[in-house]
Design a protein around this motif. Structure first.
Motif, PDB file in Angstrom:
ATOM      1  N   LEU A  11     -11.577  29.520  11.797  1.00  5.59           N
ATOM      2  CA  LEU A  11     -11.641  30.967  11.595  1.00  5.59           C
ATOM      3  C   LEU A  11     -10.393  31.542  10.936  1.00  5.59           C
ATOM      4  O   LEU A  11     -10.406  32.679  10.482  1.00  5.59           O
ATOM      5  CB  LEU A  11     -11.904  31.668  12.933  1.00  5.59           C
ATOM      6  CG  LEU A  11     -13.287  31.416  13.543  1.00  5.59           C
ATOM      7  CD1 LEU A  11     -13.448  32.175  14.848  1.00  5.59           C
ATOM      8  CD2 LEU A  11     -14.404  31.795  12.580  1.00  5.59           C
ATOM      9  N   HIS A  39     -12.423  29.353   4.383  1.00  5.97           N
ATOM     10  CA  HIS A  39     -13.684  29.784   4.980  1.00  5.97           C
ATOM     11  C   HIS A  39     -13.997  31.251   4.699  1.00  5.97           C
ATOM     12  O   HIS A  39     -15.112  31.708   4.928  1.00  5.97           O
ATOM     13  CB  HIS A  39     -13.671  29.521   6.485  1.00  5.97           C
ATOM     14  CG  HIS A  39     -13.769  28.065   6.824  1.00  5.97           C
ATOM     15  ND1 HIS A  39     -12.689  27.317   7.216  1.00  5.97           N
ATOM     16  CD2 HIS A  39     -14.823  27.210   6.800  1.00  5.97           C
ATOM     17  CE1 HIS A  39     -13.065  26.067   7.425  1.00  5.97           C
ATOM     18  NE2 HIS A  39     -14.351  25.979   7.171  1.00  5.97           N
ATOM     19  N   LYS A  40     -12.996  32.005   4.238  1.00  7.61           N
ATOM     20  CA  LYS A  40     -13.204  33.390   3.789  1.00  7.61           C
ATOM     21  C   LYS A  40     -14.007  34.236   4.784  1.00  7.61           C
ATOM     22  O   LYS A  40     -14.991  34.893   4.434  1.00  7.61           O
ATOM     23  CB  LYS A  40     -13.899  33.410   2.422  1.00  7.61           C
ATOM     24  CG  LYS A  40     -13.092  32.772   1.303  1.00  7.61           C
ATOM     25  CD  LYS A  40     -13.807  32.907  -0.042  1.00  7.61           C
ATOM     26  CE  LYS A  40     -12.948  32.450  -1.192  1.00  7.61           C
ATOM     27  NZ  LYS A  40     -12.655  31.019  -1.190  1.00  7.61           N
ATOM     28  N   VAL A  41     -13.581  34.225   6.037  1.00  8.45           N
ATOM     29  CA  VAL A  41     -14.242  35.037   7.059  1.00  8.45           C
ATOM     30  C   VAL A  41     -13.900  36.510   6.819  1.00  8.45           C
ATOM     31  O   VAL A  41     -12.721  36.872   6.790  1.00  8.45           O
ATOM     32  CB  VAL A  41     -13.806  34.622   8.479  1.00  8.45           C
ATOM     33  CG1 VAL A  41     -14.494  35.498   9.524  1.00  8.45           C
ATOM     34  CG2 VAL A  41     -14.125  33.150   8.720  1.00  8.45           C
ATOM     35  N   LYS A  65     -13.093  40.388   7.369  1.00  7.09           N
ATOM     36  CA  LYS A  65     -12.540  41.219   8.438  1.00  7.09           C
ATOM     37  C   LYS A  65     -12.431  42.640   7.909  1.00  7.09           C
ATOM     38  O   LYS A  65     -11.955  42.845   6.790  1.00  7.09           O
ATOM     39  CB  LYS A  65     -11.157  40.690   8.865  1.00  7.09           C
ATOM     40  CG  LYS A  65     -11.214  39.276   9.458  1.00  7.09           C
ATOM     41  CD  LYS A  65      -9.854  38.651   9.565  1.00  7.09           C
ATOM     42  CE  LYS A  65      -9.372  38.079   8.249  1.00  7.09           C
ATOM     43  NZ  LYS A  65     -10.042  36.827   7.872  1.00  7.09           N
ATOM     44  N   GLU A  82     -12.267  45.714   3.603  1.00 10.10           N
ATOM     45  CA  GLU A  82     -12.754  44.390   4.002  1.00 10.10           C
ATOM     46  C   GLU A  82     -12.009  43.327   3.215  1.00 10.10           C
ATOM     47  O   GLU A  82     -12.035  43.308   1.981  1.00 10.10           O
ATOM     48  CB  GLU A  82     -14.255  44.261   3.738  1.00 10.10           C
ATOM     49  CG  GLU A  82     -14.820  42.894   4.126  1.00 10.10           C
ATOM     50  CD  GLU A  82     -16.304  42.766   3.832  1.00 10.10           C
ATOM     51  OE1 GLU A  82     -16.684  41.834   3.097  1.00 10.10           O
ATOM     52  OE2 GLU A  82     -17.077  43.618   4.330  1.00 10.10           O
ATOM     53  N   THR A 124     -10.842  38.938   3.117  1.00  9.82           N
ATOM     54  CA  THR A 124     -11.285  37.611   3.561  1.00  9.82           C
ATOM     55  C   THR A 124     -10.109  36.659   3.725  1.00  9.82           C
ATOM     56  O   THR A 124     -10.280  35.449   3.850  1.00  9.82           O
ATOM     57  CB  THR A 124     -12.277  37.003   2.559  1.00  9.82           C
ATOM     58  OG1 THR A 124     -11.684  36.978   1.256  1.00  9.82           O
ATOM     59  CG2 THR A 124     -13.565  37.811   2.527  1.00  9.82           C
ATOM     60  N   SER A 154     -14.133  44.807  12.803  1.00  9.49           N
ATOM     61  CA  SER A 154     -15.045  43.663  12.840  1.00  9.49           C
ATOM     62  C   SER A 154     -14.341  42.405  12.366  1.00  9.49           C
ATOM     63  O   SER A 154     -13.342  42.449  11.632  1.00  9.49           O
ATOM     64  CB  SER A 154     -16.299  43.923  11.996  1.00  9.49           C
ATOM     65  OG  SER A 154     -15.991  43.957  10.625  1.00  9.49           O
ATOM     66  N   GLY A 212     -15.944  38.765  10.945  1.00  9.98           N
ATOM     67  CA  GLY A 212     -17.210  38.110  10.658  1.00  9.98           C
ATOM     68  C   GLY A 212     -18.355  39.025  11.063  1.00  9.98           C
ATOM     69  O   GLY A 212     -18.380  40.207  10.716  1.00  9.98           O
ATOM     70  N   ASP A 213     -19.294  38.508  11.842  1.00  9.01           N
ATOM     71  CA  ASP A 213     -20.424  39.310  12.326  1.00  9.01           C
ATOM     72  C   ASP A 213     -20.128  40.012  13.645  1.00  9.01           C
ATOM     73  O   ASP A 213     -20.977  40.737  14.167  1.00  9.01           O
ATOM     74  CB  ASP A 213     -21.664  38.417  12.508  1.00  9.01           C
ATOM     75  CG  ASP A 213     -22.205  37.898  11.188  1.00  9.01           C
ATOM     76  OD1 ASP A 213     -22.054  38.598  10.171  1.00  9.01           O
ATOM     77  OD2 ASP A 213     -22.771  36.778  11.174  1.00  9.01           O
TER      78      ASP A 213
END
Length: 238
Positions: free
Chosen positions: A130, A135-137, A139, A187, A189, A214, A216-217
């Motif tokens: 994470l 992985h470019k999550v 946020k 946002e 990543t 937030s 990710g989801d």
């Protein structure tokens, strides 16, 4: 297919890894009835047991290794294990959780003056996944700015060409959503040091307040400031 039986470990090792006590204290806790078997079987410090067999003060044990905690971090708390830096986010957790082995750590960091969604875990592989840039999550941060937007910030942030002071590579494209001239969401990543604050500094502005809404989801839902909850596997795999 055969059903695999839960792995068993020594009772003192199990309780020590979960932070309930040091190994040498187990005998005393057994004598005092603090630690019991769910079926009232006799126990010793070196009895091999599975996690679900043991009760502590009549309650099931904390989850085993692999927990993930979603916290609504208040302002003023530090994402560090160093007590010298001030009050820590770990102070909001049960004291024994700070004694777990492997250690619970934050998944990335929020600085002292940033509030909002913070993840913590004792799962090293998850921590890496994470926080790894590849992985470019996504946020999302809510920011209050010191001065009105100039109008070209969204285009600059989305371009993937913005350079931060002291960095050799530009920021990855980021999505700016304007609420009004001094309130926005951003946002990103990546997870560079103080990235959101530095991005706005690079375009001549200053972040007065910052809140992560937030990761990710995952969102905070109805968690109040300072509250936390354990996530289940389904939430982490969506």
């Amino acid at each position: 297919m055969k059903n695999s039986k839960p792995s068993k470990v020594r009772l003192d090792k199990l309780l020590g890894s979960l932070g309930y006590c040091v190994r040498k204290e187990v005998a005393v806790l057994l004598r005092d009835g603090v630690i019991t078997h769910i079926d009232n079987l006799s126990l010793k410090s070196d009895t091999k047991v599975s996690h679900e067999e043991i009760l502590y003060e009549g309650e099931p044990l904390d989850p085993p290794t692999g927990i993930v905690i979603l916290m609504n971090k208040p302002l003023g708390l530090v994402c560090s294990h160093d007590d010298g830096e001030g009050r820590l986010v770990y102070d909001l957790l049960p004291p024994r959780w700070r004694m777990r082995d492997p250690k619970i750590s934050t998944i990335g960091r929020l600085d002292k003056e940033t509030s909002g969604l913070l993840l913590l875990s004792d799962d090293g592989a998850l921590l890496h996944r994470l926080t790894s840039p590849k992985h470019k999550v996504p946020k999302v941060y809510e920011a209050t700015l010191d001065r009105p937007l100039q109008g070209d910030e969204a285009e600059i942030f989305a371009s993937g060409t913005l350079m931060l002071n002291g960095e050799k590579n530009p920021c990855l494209p980021a999505k700016l959503t304007i609420i009004d001239e001094s309130h926005v969401t951003l946002e990103i990543t990546e997870g560079r040091y103080h990235q959101v604050r530095r991005m706005f500094a690079a375009v001549g502005n200053h972040v007065m307040a910052l809140h992560r809404s937030s990761f990710g989801d995952l969102t905070l839902g109805d968690l109040k400031e300072g509250e936390y909850r354990l996530l289940d596997l389904e939430e982490m795999t969506n």
